[in-house]
Design an enzyme around this catalytic site. Structure first.
Site, PDB file in Angstrom:
ATOM      1  N   ASP A 106      13.617  -1.939   6.815  1.00 34.77           N
ATOM      2  CA  ASP A 106      11.765  -2.932   6.951  1.00 34.77           C
ATOM      3  C   ASP A 106      12.350  -4.567   6.852  1.00 34.77           C
ATOM      4  OD1 ASP A 106       9.507  -2.631   7.932  1.00 34.77           O
ATOM      5  OD2 ASP A 106       8.742  -2.296   5.921  1.00 34.77           O
ATOM      6  N   GLY A 136       0.228   1.074  -1.987  1.00 27.41           N
ATOM      7  CA  GLY A 136      -0.439   1.098  -3.193  1.00 27.41           C
ATOM      8  C   GLY A 136      -0.607  -0.267  -3.379  1.00 27.41           C
ATOM      9  N   GLY A 148      -2.009  -8.791  -3.806  1.00 33.89           N
ATOM     10  CA  GLY A 148      -1.553  -7.733  -2.394  1.00 33.89           C
ATOM     11  C   GLY A 148      -1.413  -6.427  -2.358  1.00 33.89           C
ATOM     12  N   SER A 149      -1.699  -5.980  -1.255  1.00 33.06           N
ATOM     13  CA  SER A 149      -2.239  -4.798  -1.247  1.00 33.06           C
ATOM     14  C   SER A 149      -0.847  -4.128  -0.207  1.00 33.06           C
ATOM     15  CB  SER A 149      -3.761  -3.952  -0.342  1.00 33.06           C
ATOM     16  OG  SER A 149      -4.194  -4.392  -1.180  1.00 33.06           O
ATOM     17  N   GLY A 150      -0.297  -2.972  -0.395  1.00 29.94           N
ATOM     18  CA  GLY A 150       0.859  -2.259   1.112  1.00 29.94           C
ATOM     19  C   GLY A 150       0.143  -1.027   1.587  1.00 29.94           C
ATOM     20  N   LYS A 188       3.591  -3.305  -9.260  1.00 26.86           N
ATOM     21  CA  LYS A 188       3.586  -2.610  -7.891  1.00 26.86           C
ATOM     22  C   LYS A 188       3.106  -1.076  -8.896  1.00 26.86           C
ATOM     23  CE  LYS A 188       6.019  -2.739  -4.716  1.00 26.86           C
ATOM     24  NZ  LYS A 188       6.974  -2.658  -3.251  1.00 26.86           N
TER      25      LYS A 188
END
Length: 423
Positions: free
Chosen positions: A132, A16, A11-13, A39
């Site tokens: 968050d 990064g 996945g992407s955040g 990560k």
């Protein structure tokens, strides 16, 4: 530790990428050959307090709770920062999307709410606020832990207790926004310093989504448009048609003061009472098909039920005006504001030439948990649990080179020069 990665992208955040990574060498023999989550973020020589070191530090401080994932290793080169942690399953957000409304059972909803309450209480007891809280940051475990949620992504977390005074940091009305638009609290949208109440308000919005399948403000794009809606709703209007414990929880959370301690245990007991006989350690069961179900707005026999008028109004606080500044926003992002090094490249970290990624994100000096490098580097013999392993050679990337031939020297790990004690 030595690892290889790149064959499976997880996945992407915002900052990064996440990959499946295999350990080829580790201090613990049982970790050799295991698949972890890696990560990876870009970094520059100007970032003094990098984000993944901050996250590794938070996970070390929070060790010991079943809903906190194990952090295994950390490392930093002149181009990238890496964090190795246990690989988990699907996010709560992904799981909810696979369940046709209203197929989430009330029993499972209560289990998830209690698990989230439990880990948030643990985080707060350690003097940390997550900042968050949202469905995407709750992830189911793997194998025998598949029925338990884990809280991830502590990159925005910060201490809420001043280590010097041992009291909550003072509330600042110009702190700035931190979090995710649709789950951030009203006070965070107003730029106030985040505290325990704000994590709890974000949790209340997750509870509403579990019940109804959505949030009334899900399609709102800007804070200025969102604030009137947030202030217009109450627990009653958000949770109409369900057991009143949900509305009472939302209203209680919305009324919390800045430094007030939430009633974690009280609400766990109140929620479990909705499903008589539910044990305290109950796990999420994807095969459960008990009645009733939640996950969609309930039908009501009262067509005149009160609903808020969703329009711009003048009876709620407005976001604080930002003072004009002569700083360059892009430069601040690269240098990290108060977290920047006074002497640029003295850490021997080079810019990430040729990369299309954003420059490395820095943690503000006021948000760090002390000497973060020392906490992560803590040896097991010095304190129970210890720190984490260091990634001692550049990870083996299966898709080719991670540097740019002709533009930059080979990647080298710089862990011994990453101490936050450097100026």
């Amino acid at each position: 530790m030595r690892i290889s990665y790149g064959k499976e992208h997880l996945g992407s955040g915002r900052h990064g990428q996440v990959y499946a990574a295999t350990s080829t060498m580790a201090a613990r023999s049982e970790d050799v050959g295991r698949v972890f989550a890696l990560k990876k973020t870009a970094v520059t020589n100007h970032v003094r307090h990098p984000m993944l070191l901050h996250e590794a530090c938070a996970l070390v401080l929070l060790r010991g709770h079943p809903s906190v994932p194990r952090v295994v290793a950390w490392g930093r080169s002149q181009y990238f920062e890496y964090l190795v942690m246990d690989r988990l399953g699907s996010t709560l957000d992904q799981t909810l999307k696979t369940i046709e409304p209203p197929r989430l059972t009330l029993r499972n909803a209560i289990v998830l709410i209690c698990q989230m309450l439990d880990v948030i209480e643990h985080v707060h007891e350690k003097g940390i606020v997550h900042c968050d809280i949202k469905p995407r940051n709750f992830v189911f475990g793997a194998k025998e832990h598949a029925g338990r949620l884990h809280l991830i992504d502590f990159g925005l977390s910060r201490p809420w207790i001043d280590p010097t005074t041992r009291k909550p940091f003072p509330e600042d009305a110009n702190f700035g926004f931190r979090g995710t638009l649709h789950y951030a609290s009203r006070h965070v949208h107003l730029n106030h310093t985040p505290s325990r109440r704000d994590d709890m308000e974000s949790l209340a919005y997750i509870v509403v989504k579990l019940l109804t399948g959505t949030l009334p403000w899900a399609n709102t794009k800007e804070t200025e448009d969102l604030l009137p809606i947030l202030f217009a709703y109450s627990g009653k209007t958000l949770c109409e048609g369900y057991d009143d414990v949900f509305a009472r929880f939302v209203d209680d959370v919305l009324s919390l003061q800045y430094d007030e301690t939430p009633k974690y245990q009280h609400w766990r007991q109140a929620f479990r009472a909705v499903v008589p006989g539910l044990p305290a350690d109950a796990a999420y069961d994807p095969e459960d098909d008990s009645e009733p179900h939640v996950g969609a707005p309930p039908t009501t026999s009262n067509p005149d039920v009160d609903r808020p008028i969703l329009r711009r109004c003048d009876d709620h606080p407005k976001p604080a005006e930002r003072e004009d500044s002569d700083s360059d926003p892009l430069l601040e992002r690269v240098l990290g504001g108060a977290s920047r090094s006074k002497h640029g490249g003295q850490h021997d970290f080079a810019p990430n030439w040729g990369s299309s990624w954003a420059c490395g994100s820095a943690i503000r000096a006021g948000d760090v948990f002390g000497d973060e490098f020392a906490i992560v580097n803590l040896k097991e013999e010095e304190e129970e649990g210890g720190g984490v392993e260091f990634i001692d050679v550049p990870p083996d990337y299966s898709r080719g080179s991670v540097v740019y031939p002709g533009l930059a020297p080979p990647e080298e790990m710089k862990n011994d020069q990453s101490s936050t004690r450097c100026i």
